[in-house]
Design an enzyme around this catalytic site. Structure first.
Site, short mmCIF file in Angstrom:
data_model
loop_
_atom_site.label_atom_id
_atom_site.label_comp_id
_atom_site.label_asym_id
_atom_site.label_seq_id
_atom_site.Cartn_x
_atom_site.Cartn_y
_atom_site.Cartn_z
N GLY A 16 51.36 33.12 22.66
CA GLY A 16 52.04 31.93 22.13
C GLY A 16 52.17 31.90 20.62
O GLY A 16 52.30 30.83 20.03
N ILE A 96 61.72 37.04 35.05
CA ILE A 96 63.17 37.00 35.03
C ILE A 96 63.61 35.73 35.74
O ILE A 96 63.19 35.48 36.88
CB ILE A 96 63.76 38.24 35.74
CG1 ILE A 96 63.30 39.51 35.02
CG2 ILE A 96 65.28 38.17 35.78
CD1 ILE A 96 63.47 40.76 35.85
N HIS A 113 63.71 38.63 22.17
CA HIS A 113 63.34 39.97 22.63
C HIS A 113 63.06 40.87 21.42
O HIS A 113 63.88 40.92 20.50
CB HIS A 113 64.46 40.57 23.49
CG HIS A 113 64.12 41.92 24.02
ND1 HIS A 113 62.98 42.17 24.75
CD2 HIS A 113 64.75 43.12 23.89
CE1 HIS A 113 62.93 43.45 25.06
NE2 HIS A 113 63.98 44.05 24.55
C1 GAR Z 1 56.82 38.52 21.72
O1 GAR Z 1 56.71 39.70 20.97
C2 GAR Z 1 58.18 38.44 22.37
O2 GAR Z 1 59.20 38.96 21.56
C3 GAR Z 1 57.98 39.30 23.59
O3 GAR Z 1 56.71 38.90 24.07
C4 GAR Z 1 55.89 38.58 22.94
C5 GAR Z 1 55.22 37.25 23.19
O4 GAR Z 1 54.29 36.98 22.17
N1 GAR Z 1 59.01 39.11 24.59
C6 GAR Z 1 59.48 40.10 25.34
O5 GAR Z 1 59.01 41.22 25.32
C7 GAR Z 1 60.64 39.74 26.25
N2 GAR Z 1 61.14 40.90 26.88
P1 GAR Z 1 53.70 35.52 21.96
O6 GAR Z 1 53.18 35.05 23.32
O7 GAR Z 1 52.60 35.70 20.97
O8 GAR Z 1 54.82 34.63 21.45
#
Ligand code: GAR
Length: 207
Positions: A16, A96, A113
């Site tokens: 998060g 998804i 992404h």
């Molecule tokens: C982030 O790096 C986001 O870009 C990625 O998951 C991570 C979540 O981090 N999303 C993807 O890979 C979507 N394909 P967070 O929970 O610390 O925000």
């Protein structure tokens, strides 16, 4: 009259940090929006505690064993619609979404992404980009924020993207930190622009 800030519902699955960037930007007034709810598909993840610290209601919607994707999405729709969002932000939400969900939020679902448009869909995009840089052909990756019109994985009309270089002396950690800094900034900028547009269209409708 003060404009009513657009409402955001943020869907998460883990740490998060991007949710935190949104919450911080709202709290300091940089982002003219209210996070009205956070939904996680996993219990006990740090993102839920981040929501709680900001007094934002967080709901866990865990998949039930044997449940079809469309059944899960139908449950999710019920919860997210009650929160009446202007935008649904996928900030590290690792599922998804099917049309069963998306048909209720046309033009309102925004995904983050950590790769350039069309590249490295799915999970571990940062790790894969760094590994490819060691095969001597990848010199950069990037961040994309895009709308989610359909069930494509990390595809959809691009709202904004930014290149992030991979330096020769990068470790995975230094590269990943550059990527994370970039994604937090880009996501908050995009949401600010989208919310400004909502406010402007509401103001012009009310004249
Ligand atoms: C982030 O790096 C986001 O870009 C990625 O998951 C991570 C979540 O981090 N999303 C993807 O890979 C979507 N394909 P967070 O929970 O610390 O925000």
């Amino acid at each position: 009259m003060k404009p009513v800030h657009p409402s955001l519902v943020v869907l998460v699955s883990g740490n998060g940090t991007n949710l935190q960037a949104i919450l911080d930007a709202c709290a300091c007034g940089w982002l003219g929006a209210n996070v009205v709810g956070v939904v996680s598909d996993k219990p006990d993840v740090p993102a839920i505690a981040r929501a709680a610290r900001s007094n934002v209601p967080a709901v866990v919607v865990e998949p039930v064993p044997g449940e079809q994707r469309v059944e899960y999405d139908a449950r999710l729709v019920g919860i997210v619609r009650e929160m009446r969002p202007d935008f649904v932000v996928l900030a590290g939400f690792m599922r998804i979404l099917s049309n069963e969900f998306l048909k209720f939020f046309p033009g309102q679902v925004v995904n983050l992404h950590p790769a350039l448009p069309g590249e490295l869909p799915g999970t571990h995009a940062i790790e894969r980009a760094f590994a490819e840089s060691h095969e001597n052909w990848r010199t950069h990756s990037g961040i994309t924020v895009h709308f989610v019109p359909d069930e494509g994985v990390d595809t959809g009309p691009v709202i904004a993207s930014e290149v992030v270089p991979i330096h020769d002396d990068d470790t995975f950690e230094t590269f990943a930190e550059r990527m994370h800094e970039c994604e937090r900034a880009l996501l908050v900028h995009v949401l600010s622009d989208l919310c400004q547009r909502v406010i402007q269209s509401r103001e012009s409708e009310s004249v």
